[in-house]
Design an enzyme around this catalytic site. Structure first.
Site, short mmCIF file in Angstrom:
data_model
loop_
_atom_site.label_atom_id
_atom_site.label_comp_id
_atom_site.label_asym_id
_atom_site.label_seq_id
_atom_site.Cartn_x
_atom_site.Cartn_y
_atom_site.Cartn_z
N ASN A 81 0.52 -1.22 -0.04
CA ASN A 81 -0.13 -0.04 0.14
C ASN A 81 0.93 1.20 0.03
OD1 ASN A 81 -2.60 1.71 0.85
ND2 ASN A 81 -1.06 1.95 2.62
N SER A 134 -4.42 2.45 -8.86
CA SER A 134 -5.06 3.48 -8.77
C SER A 134 -6.11 3.76 -10.17
CB SER A 134 -4.25 4.65 -8.52
OG SER A 134 -5.00 6.04 -9.09
N TYR A 147 2.94 9.93 -11.83
CA TYR A 147 2.09 9.11 -10.75
C TYR A 147 1.50 8.25 -11.57
CZ TYR A 147 -1.08 7.74 -7.23
OH TYR A 147 -2.07 7.31 -6.57
N PRO A 177 -8.42 2.29 -6.50
CA PRO A 177 -9.34 3.36 -5.92
C PRO A 177 -8.95 4.65 -6.89
CG PRO A 177 -7.80 2.55 -4.27
CD PRO A 177 -7.27 2.33 -5.54
P1 NDP Z 1 -1.70 8.42 2.68
O1 NDP Z 1 -0.84 9.64 2.78
O2 NDP Z 1 -2.83 8.83 3.68
O3 NDP Z 1 -0.85 7.26 3.50
C1 NDP Z 1 0.43 6.60 2.88
C2 NDP Z 1 0.94 5.76 3.33
O4 NDP Z 1 2.08 5.35 2.78
C3 NDP Z 1 1.53 6.28 4.77
O5 NDP Z 1 1.27 5.40 5.87
C4 NDP Z 1 3.03 6.60 4.61
O6 NDP Z 1 3.73 6.37 5.96
C5 NDP Z 1 3.31 5.39 3.56
N1 NDP Z 1 4.55 5.73 2.99
C6 NDP Z 1 4.75 6.67 1.94
N2 NDP Z 1 5.94 6.59 1.40
C7 NDP Z 1 6.55 5.63 2.36
C8 NDP Z 1 7.65 5.10 2.13
N3 NDP Z 1 8.77 5.59 1.26
N4 NDP Z 1 8.29 4.03 2.89
C9 NDP Z 1 7.14 3.61 3.55
N5 NDP Z 1 6.06 4.03 3.85
C10 NDP Z 1 5.56 5.18 2.90
O7 NDP Z 1 -2.21 7.86 1.42
P2 NDP Z 1 -3.26 6.87 0.89
O8 NDP Z 1 -3.86 6.11 2.13
O9 NDP Z 1 -4.40 7.52 0.17
O10 NDP Z 1 -2.40 6.12 -0.18
C11 NDP Z 1 -2.21 4.58 0.10
C12 NDP Z 1 -1.99 4.18 -1.39
O11 NDP Z 1 -3.29 4.18 -2.10
C13 NDP Z 1 -0.91 4.82 -2.03
O12 NDP Z 1 -0.24 3.96 -2.88
C14 NDP Z 1 -1.80 5.79 -3.07
O13 NDP Z 1 -0.95 6.04 -4.39
C15 NDP Z 1 -2.95 5.03 -3.36
N6 NDP Z 1 -4.07 5.53 -3.61
C16 NDP Z 1 -4.60 6.80 -3.13
C17 NDP Z 1 -5.96 7.37 -3.42
C18 NDP Z 1 -6.43 8.47 -2.77
O14 NDP Z 1 -7.36 9.20 -3.42
N7 NDP Z 1 -6.21 8.36 -1.70
C19 NDP Z 1 -6.73 6.71 -4.92
C20 NDP Z 1 -6.02 5.45 -5.35
C21 NDP Z 1 -4.63 5.01 -4.79
P3 NDP Z 1 4.96 7.16 6.29
O15 NDP Z 1 4.76 8.60 5.63
O16 NDP Z 1 4.75 7.19 7.84
O17 NDP Z 1 6.16 6.51 5.73
C1 8X3 Z 2 -5.33 8.76 -6.49
C2 8X3 Z 2 -6.39 8.91 -7.36
O1 8X3 Z 2 -7.23 10.38 -9.39
O2 8X3 Z 2 -5.93 11.61 -7.85
O3 8X3 Z 2 -4.40 7.59 -7.16
O4 8X3 Z 2 -5.01 9.92 -9.30
S1 8X3 Z 2 -6.01 10.35 -8.42
#
Ligand code: NDP
Ligand code: 8X3
Length: 247
Positions: A81, A134, A147, A177
């Site tokens: 994730n 995504s 991205y 998502p």
């Molecule tokens: P958040 O920013 O809320 O959470 C991201 C998580 O990833 C945090 O726990 C962060 O932890 C961790 N993270 C980021 N970089 C690193 C790293 N280098 N090493 C370890 N951990 C890392 O975002 P989301 O929960 O929304 O995102 C989770 C996933 O879902 C991502 O892959 C994102 O691309 C994807 N996504 C999100 C969408 C959205 O609209 N929110 C839609 C589609 C996909 P920490 O900073 O403590 O390391």
């Molecule tokens: C996150 C969704 O549409 O902002 O992956 O790229 S979007």
């Protein structure tokens, strides 16, 4: 095992599985956050192992996973994730450091973790890997360039992983998502709250809990059933281009 469990989807997934009796391995870079999540999950009566590392650091990932205590090595489910978007500039104006962060985290980090954890599953001929892609990996949008490409790589890797691990009885699912309100936009816009909030204006976006619920659903299906790819958007979003915002 959930990577990036200090916020957003990862935190909600860890919570959902812990509530359903799973012992959980949580990972992330922010140690204090990891400690908070560990405390929260421990109150649910399950065991928690927190691993504080950056998925971009190949040797750290290898060492930390190799050092997981034996009683934790039977990892049933890996949720890849950890990930992020940084910036929304056009390709000619993009910040190359931001590009590196996205490719290193979303693609290489996912690979490093998978390379370290999947042999444990192969040895047991059992396991389930979720890759968080995504809708951005399904179609491109303005400024999404790197991205979108990083998530298209996740889309492709998920397919290859399912083929490579077929004979080992390992399920591989991509969850893709759309718009979800987490720290995602705050990270993308480098702490600019106003800009981040603007992304969700007039939208009832997905929540992290919605996504956790879907992952739980997939994992709860009988072992002979593997959802390959699951795209989820808010009802007010059709795809990367079309949203129905309310005033
Ligand atoms: P958040 O920013 O809320 O959470 C991201 C998580 O990833 C945090 O726990 C962060 O932890 C961790 N993270 C980021 N970089 C690193 C790293 N280098 N090493 C370890 N951990 C890392 O975002 P989301 O929960 O929304 O995102 C989770 C996933 O879902 C991502 O892959 C994102 O691309 C994807 N996504 C999100 C969408 C959205 O609209 N929110 C839609 C589609 C996909 P920490 O900073 O403590 O390391
Ligand atoms: C996150 C969704 O549409 O902002 O992956 O790229 S979007």
């Amino acid at each position: 095992m959930v990577t990036g469990a200090t916020a957003g989807f990862g935190r909600a997934v860890a919570n959902k599985f812990a509530r359903n009796g799973y012992n959980v391995i949580i990972t992330g870079r922010r140690k204090e956050r990891l400690d908070d999540v560990e405390k929260e999950l421990a109150t649910l009566g399950v065991k928690v192992l927190s691993l504080n590392f950056d998925v971009r650091k190949r040797y750290e990932v290898e060492d930390i996973v190799a050092g997981i205590p034996d009683e934790w090595k039977n990892i049933d489910i890996l949720v890849n994730n950890a990930g992020l978007a940084v910036g929304l500039e056009h390709i000619d104006k993009g910040n190359v450091d931001d590009w590196d962060r996205m490719v290193d985290t979303n693609v290489k980090g996912l690979l490093y973790v998978t390379r370290a954890v999947s042999p444990l599953m192969v040895a047991r001929e059992k396991g389930y890997i979720f890759n968080i892609g995504s809708i951005a990996g399904k179609a491109a949008y303005e400024g999404g360039n790197v991205y979108c490409a990083s998530k298209a790589a996740v889309d492709s890797l998920t397919k290859s992983m399912r083929i490579d691990l077929l004979k080992n009885n390992i399920r591989v699912t991509q969850i893709a998502p759309g718009m979800a309100e987490t720290e995602f936009s705050l990270v993308r816009f480098k702490g600019d709250k106003e800009r981040a909030n603007g992304v969700y204006k007039g939208m009832k976006a997905l929540t992290a809990e919605d996504v956790a619920e879907v992952i739980w659903y997939c994992a709860s299906l009988p072992e002979h059933v593997c959802i390959n790819d699951l795209v989820i958007t808010p009802t007010q979003q059709a795809d990367v281009m079309f949203t129905n915002r309310k005033a």
